[in-house]
Design a protein around this motif. Structure first.
Motif, PDB file in Angstrom:
ATOM      1  N   LYS A   1      14.058  16.238  12.582  1.00  0.00           N
ATOM      2  CA  LYS A   1      12.648  15.952  12.367  1.00  0.00           C
ATOM      3  C   LYS A   1      11.835  17.234  12.430  1.00  0.00           C
ATOM      4  O   LYS A   1      12.154  18.148  13.188  1.00  0.00           O
ATOM      5  CB  LYS A   1      12.123  14.978  13.413  1.00  0.00           C
ATOM      6  N   PHE A   2      10.748  17.261  11.667  1.00  0.00           N
ATOM      7  CA  PHE A   2       9.819  18.387  11.667  1.00  0.00           C
ATOM      8  C   PHE A   2       8.413  17.836  11.830  1.00  0.00           C
ATOM      9  O   PHE A   2       8.036  16.854  11.181  1.00  0.00           O
ATOM     10  CB  PHE A   2       9.934  19.190  10.372  1.00  0.00           C
ATOM     11  N   ALA A   3       7.624  18.479  12.695  1.00  0.00           N
ATOM     12  CA  ALA A   3       6.257  18.022  12.968  1.00  0.00           C
ATOM     13  C   ALA A   3       5.348  19.225  13.177  1.00  0.00           C
ATOM     14  O   ALA A   3       5.806  20.363  13.295  1.00  0.00           O
ATOM     15  CB  ALA A   3       6.239  17.121  14.202  1.00  0.00           C
ATOM     16  N   GLU A   4       4.043  18.944  13.239  1.00  0.00           N
ATOM     17  CA  GLU A   4       3.068  20.009  13.449  1.00  0.00           C
ATOM     18  C   GLU A   4       3.001  20.394  14.925  1.00  0.00           C
ATOM     19  O   GLU A   4       3.469  19.666  15.803  1.00  0.00           O
ATOM     20  CB  GLU A   4       1.695  19.553  12.957  1.00  0.00           C
ATOM     21  N   GLU A   5       2.361  21.513  15.194  1.00  0.00           N
ATOM     22  CA  GLU A   5       2.267  22.023  16.557  1.00  0.00           C
ATOM     23  C   GLU A   5       1.575  21.025  17.484  1.00  0.00           C
ATOM     24  O   GLU A   5       1.905  20.928  18.675  1.00  0.00           O
ATOM     25  CB  GLU A   5       1.516  23.354  16.568  1.00  0.00           C
ATOM     26  N   LYS A   6       0.624  20.261  16.960  1.00  0.00           N
ATOM     27  CA  LYS A   6      -0.082  19.285  17.802  1.00  0.00           C
ATOM     28  C   LYS A   6       0.891  18.321  18.472  1.00  0.00           C
ATOM     29  O   LYS A   6       0.687  17.894  19.615  1.00  0.00           O
ATOM     30  CB  LYS A   6      -1.098  18.496  16.984  1.00  0.00           C
ATOM     31  N   THR A   7       1.961  17.963  17.746  1.00  0.00           N
ATOM     32  CA  THR A   7       2.942  17.032  18.302  1.00  0.00           C
ATOM     33  C   THR A   7       3.591  17.607  19.546  1.00  0.00           C
ATOM     34  O   THR A   7       3.805  16.900  20.542  1.00  0.00           O
ATOM     35  CB  THR A   7       4.006  16.700  17.244  1.00  0.00           C
TER      36      THR A   7
ATOM     37  N   PRO B   1      -1.459   9.470  14.804  1.00  0.00           N
ATOM     38  CA  PRO B   1      -2.171  10.761  14.785  1.00  0.00           C
ATOM     39  C   PRO B   1      -1.508  11.824  15.646  1.00  0.00           C
ATOM     40  O   PRO B   1      -1.801  13.008  15.494  1.00  0.00           O
ATOM     41  CB  PRO B   1      -3.561  10.408  15.316  1.00  0.00           C
ATOM     42  N   VAL B   2      -0.612  11.421  16.528  1.00  0.00           N
ATOM     43  CA  VAL B   2       0.099  12.365  17.386  1.00  0.00           C
ATOM     44  C   VAL B   2       1.302  12.956  16.664  1.00  0.00           C
ATOM     45  O   VAL B   2       1.562  14.158  16.726  1.00  0.00           O
ATOM     46  CB  VAL B   2       0.542  11.679  18.691  1.00  0.00           C
ATOM     47  N   MET B   3       2.056  12.111  15.957  1.00  0.00           N
ATOM     48  CA  MET B   3       3.325  12.538  15.368  1.00  0.00           C
ATOM     49  C   MET B   3       3.239  12.928  13.895  1.00  0.00           C
ATOM     50  O   MET B   3       4.048  13.732  13.427  1.00  0.00           O
ATOM     51  CB  MET B   3       4.361  11.429  15.511  1.00  0.00           C
ATOM     52  N   CYS B   4       2.332  12.343  13.166  1.00  0.00           N
ATOM     53  CA  CYS B   4       2.327  12.531  11.713  1.00  0.00           C
ATOM     54  C   CYS B   4       1.414  13.677  11.296  1.00  0.00           C
ATOM     55  O   CYS B   4       0.376  13.902  11.943  1.00  0.00           O
ATOM     56  CB  CYS B   4       1.902  11.236  11.024  1.00  0.00           C
ATOM     57  N   PRO B   5       1.774  14.421  10.255  1.00  0.00           N
ATOM     58  CA  PRO B   5       2.931  14.198   9.398  1.00  0.00           C
ATOM     59  C   PRO B   5       4.246  14.518  10.095  1.00  0.00           C
ATOM     60  O   PRO B   5       4.368  15.557  10.748  1.00  0.00           O
ATOM     61  CB  PRO B   5       2.691  15.150   8.229  1.00  0.00           C
ATOM     62  N   LEU B   6       5.207  13.614   9.947  1.00  0.00           N
ATOM     63  CA  LEU B   6       6.546  13.775  10.491  1.00  0.00           C
ATOM     64  C   LEU B   6       7.526  13.755   9.326  1.00  0.00           C
ATOM     65  O   LEU B   6       7.482  12.845   8.491  1.00  0.00           O
ATOM     66  CB  LEU B   6       6.856  12.632  11.451  1.00  0.00           C
ATOM     67  N   ILE B   7       8.373  14.771   9.245  1.00  0.00           N
ATOM     68  CA  ILE B   7       9.335  14.870   8.150  1.00  0.00           C
ATOM     69  C   ILE B   7      10.732  14.630   8.683  1.00  0.00           C
ATOM     70  O   ILE B   7      11.144  15.234   9.676  1.00  0.00           O
ATOM     71  CB  ILE B   7       9.264  16.254   7.471  1.00  0.00           C
ATOM     72  N   GLN B   8      11.473  13.758   8.019  1.00  0.00           N
ATOM     73  CA  GLN B   8      12.868  13.489   8.338  1.00  0.00           C
ATOM     74  C   GLN B   8      13.744  14.201   7.305  1.00  0.00           C
ATOM     75  O   GLN B   8      13.697  13.872   6.113  1.00  0.00           O
ATOM     76  CB  GLN B   8      13.147  11.984   8.299  1.00  0.00           C
ATOM     77  N   ALA B   9      14.523  15.176   7.769  1.00  0.00           N
ATOM     78  CA  ALA B   9      15.452  15.900   6.896  1.00  0.00           C
ATOM     79  C   ALA B   9      16.845  15.354   7.141  1.00  0.00           C
ATOM     80  O   ALA B   9      17.382  15.487   8.249  1.00  0.00           O
ATOM     81  CB  ALA B   9      15.401  17.397   7.184  1.00  0.00           C
ATOM     82  N   GLY B  10      17.441  14.740   6.117  1.00  0.00           N
ATOM     83  CA  GLY B  10      18.730  14.075   6.263  1.00  0.00           C
ATOM     84  C   GLY B  10      19.851  14.838   5.582  1.00  0.00           C
ATOM     85  O   GLY B  10      19.883  14.930   4.339  1.00  0.00           O
ATOM     86  N   ILE B  11      20.780  15.379   6.362  1.00  0.00           N
ATOM     87  CA  ILE B  11      21.964  16.055   5.824  1.00  0.00           C
ATOM     88  C   ILE B  11      23.031  14.996   5.591  1.00  0.00           C
ATOM     89  O   ILE B  11      23.539  14.383   6.536  1.00  0.00           O
ATOM     90  CB  ILE B  11      22.466  17.136   6.792  1.00  0.00           C
ATOM     91  N   GLN B  12      23.380  14.767   4.330  1.00  0.00           N
ATOM     92  CA  GLN B  12      24.277  13.677   3.972  1.00  0.00           C
ATOM     93  C   GLN B  12      25.733  14.106   4.170  1.00  0.00           C
ATOM     94  O   GLN B  12      26.231  15.000   3.489  1.00  0.00           O
ATOM     95  CB  GLN B  12      24.040  13.271   2.519  1.00  0.00           C
ATOM     96  N   LEU B  13      26.397  13.448   5.115  1.00  0.00           N
ATOM     97  CA  LEU B  13      27.802  13.756   5.390  1.00  0.00           C
ATOM     98  C   LEU B  13      28.755  12.920   4.554  1.00  0.00           C
ATOM     99  O   LEU B  13      29.926  13.292   4.386  1.00  0.00           O
ATOM    100  CB  LEU B  13      28.107  13.531   6.874  1.00  0.00           C
ATOM    101  N   ASP B  14      28.272  11.807   4.018  1.00  0.00           N
ATOM    102  CA  ASP B  14      29.101  10.904   3.217  1.00  0.00           C
ATOM    103  C   ASP B  14      28.315  10.444   1.996  1.00  0.00           C
ATOM    104  O   ASP B  14      27.085  10.520   1.971  1.00  0.00           O
ATOM    105  CB  ASP B  14      29.509   9.682   4.054  1.00  0.00           C
ATOM    106  N   ARG B  15      29.030   9.949   1.028  1.00  0.00           N
ATOM    107  CA  ARG B  15      28.371   9.359  -0.139  1.00  0.00           C
ATOM    108  C   ARG B  15      27.540   8.158   0.306  1.00  0.00           C
ATOM    109  O   ARG B  15      27.939   7.398   1.194  1.00  0.00           O
ATOM    110  CB  ARG B  15      29.425   8.920  -1.158  1.00  0.00           C
ATOM    111  N   ALA B  16      26.381   7.996  -0.310  1.00  0.00           N
ATOM    112  CA  ALA B  16      25.518   6.860   0.004  1.00  0.00           C
ATOM    113  C   ALA B  16      25.225   6.079  -1.261  1.00  0.00           C
ATOM    114  O   ALA B  16      24.812   6.641  -2.279  1.00  0.00           O
ATOM    115  CB  ALA B  16      24.219   7.337   0.648  1.00  0.00           C
TER     116      ALA B  16
END
Length: 413
Positions: free
Chosen positions: A377-383, A294-309
């Motif tokens: 990472k991106f989170a709400e102000e509460k975090t 409840p402290v961290m979520c919603p938590l968004i992980q934005a991944g910039i891909q530097l190599d093929r996966a």
């Protein structure tokens, strides 16, 4: 960077616990749980079928045993169960509030398994969360909810471009819990950022309290994750305000803010082949696995891909839609007919996923993986109100346990 200054074994948990309802151990078991079972018990009946009883006990000996029933759960006095968890009332309340998971409580020595194993406690964990919240448990039934704006089943392997309808992206992200956008960044940008990562890697040493190290079969320590990249690179720190990344992350909510100075800050994940010990290969997990949902979520992980996966270098895998449910811990191979999605990406692509979607990066199938991904990472102000700068729930993993083991450095295992 800050460390645990409260002394609880997990950063600032006691300091923020007052913001959440306190659950009296006796009151919860004698009154609250029966009411919760009346409301939500039907949601856990199938899940708990065959589950052995579990007991919780305070240090003074007060104990209650939970048993699965045809209508949910029943509780009796005493600790007549094969699994017995001893903890104080504060820890029990934090567990119910999801400020601590079972794993987090044990890892930080705030709870002890007097009988049974952590896995036995975790067997009950989704059902307990469901009883408290009414959120269903993740099963194959999720497939019926994976639909687009027109009510048609989602193509779970669908990719998007920056020019696609943003409402289509928003719907897919909300329902599936992940997003793959092709060609967001130019080859020149990727080359520049990749060079910065190599500069950072050269400056990072084993024992650095903000990096993760594994061992390969030759016994060599290899870095698999470097946190707070701004310690070494102004360029990578400045990407915290990169407008394209921010715009796509905010598909999950316009108020989301980049975690530039907490929750590990900007970080790079480096995939290595031949890892034999450590967390270079991550099994199915969520980013609030220690606690703090409840402290961290919603938590968004934005991944910039530097190599093929791809499978050759250990690509990201997700369980579609699992961010909307409580869920069991899974091992690779236990997914059954759950919707597993493997993300094949190219340099310059952006991936987004919720921190509480079940995700994984299995061992590479090729001998020379080397895949690198920048994460913001991106989170709400509460975090930001609850989590101090330089802190993360995962900080507990950087401290040695009673045996001297440090989770973030395999050489100590």
């Amino acid at each position: 960077m800050a460390t645990d200054e409260v002394g609880t074994g997990l950063p600032w948990v006691d300091a923020i616990a007052a913001s959440f309802p306190h659950h009296s151990f006796d009151e919860f078991h004698t009154h609250e749980l029966a009411a919760l079972n009346a409301r939500h018990g039907a949601l856990v009946v199938d899940d708990l079928a065959g589950a052995a009883p579990i007991a919780f006990r305070l240090p003074d000996g007060t104990a209650y045993t939970w048993r699965a029933t045809p209508t949910g759960v029943d509780v009796t006095n005493g600790d007549a169960a094969a699994t017995l968890v001893q903890l104080d009332e504060t820890t029990f309340s934090a567990f119910l509030n999801r400020l601590l998971s079972a794993s987090g409580a044990v890892r930080t020595e705030r709870a002890r398994l007097m009988r049974g194993t952590l896995q036995d406690w975790q067997r009950w964990e989704p059902a307990i969360q469901t009883l408290l919240t009414g959120t269903p448990i993740y099963t194959r039934a999720v497939r019926g909810t994976l639909i687009d704006r027109s009510g048609r089943p989602l193509d779970l392997h669908q990719t998007f471009t920056p020019d696609d309808d943003m409402e289509d992206l928003r719907q897919f992200f909300s329902v599936a819990g992940y997003l793959h956008i092709r060609g967001v960044y130019s080859p020149d940008e990727i080359a520049t950022w990749g060079a910065e990562v190599e500069k950072v890697r050269a400056m990072t040493t084993p024992g650095d309290p903000f990096s993760w190290w594994s061992l390969n079969s030759g016994g060599t320590e290899i870095v698999t994750r470097i946190n707070y990249l701004g310690r070494y690179s102004e360029v990578l720190q400045s990407l915290c305000t990169e407008p394209r990344t921010t715009a796509f992350a905010r598909l999950a909510g316009p108020e989301l803010r980049v975690c530039d100075d907490r929750l590990d800050g900007p970080m790079v994940f480096i995939k290595n082949s031949d890892v034999v010990k450590g967390d270079g290969d991550l099994g199915w997990h969520v980013d609030d696995g220690i606690g703090g949902h409840p402290v961290m979520c919603p938590l968004i992980q934005a991944g910039i891909q530097l190599d093929r996966a791809n499978a050759a270098n250990g690509q990201l895998m997700v369980l579609a839609g699992s961010h909307r449910y409580t869920k069991h811990w899974l091992q690779w191979g236990q997914e059954g007919d759950l919707p597993v999605v493997k993300l094949d990406t190219e340099p310059g692509d952006l991936t987004l996923h919720y921190g509480d979607i079940m995700h994984s990066t299995p061992p590479p199938t090729a001998p020379n993986a080397g895949r690198r991904v920048l994460y913001y990472k991106f989170a709400e102000e509460k975090t930001f109100e609850w989590v101090p700068a330089g802190c993360h729930y995962n900080d507990a993993l950087f401290r040695a346990d009673a045996t001297g083991k440090v989770s973030s450095r395999a050489a100590t295992h």
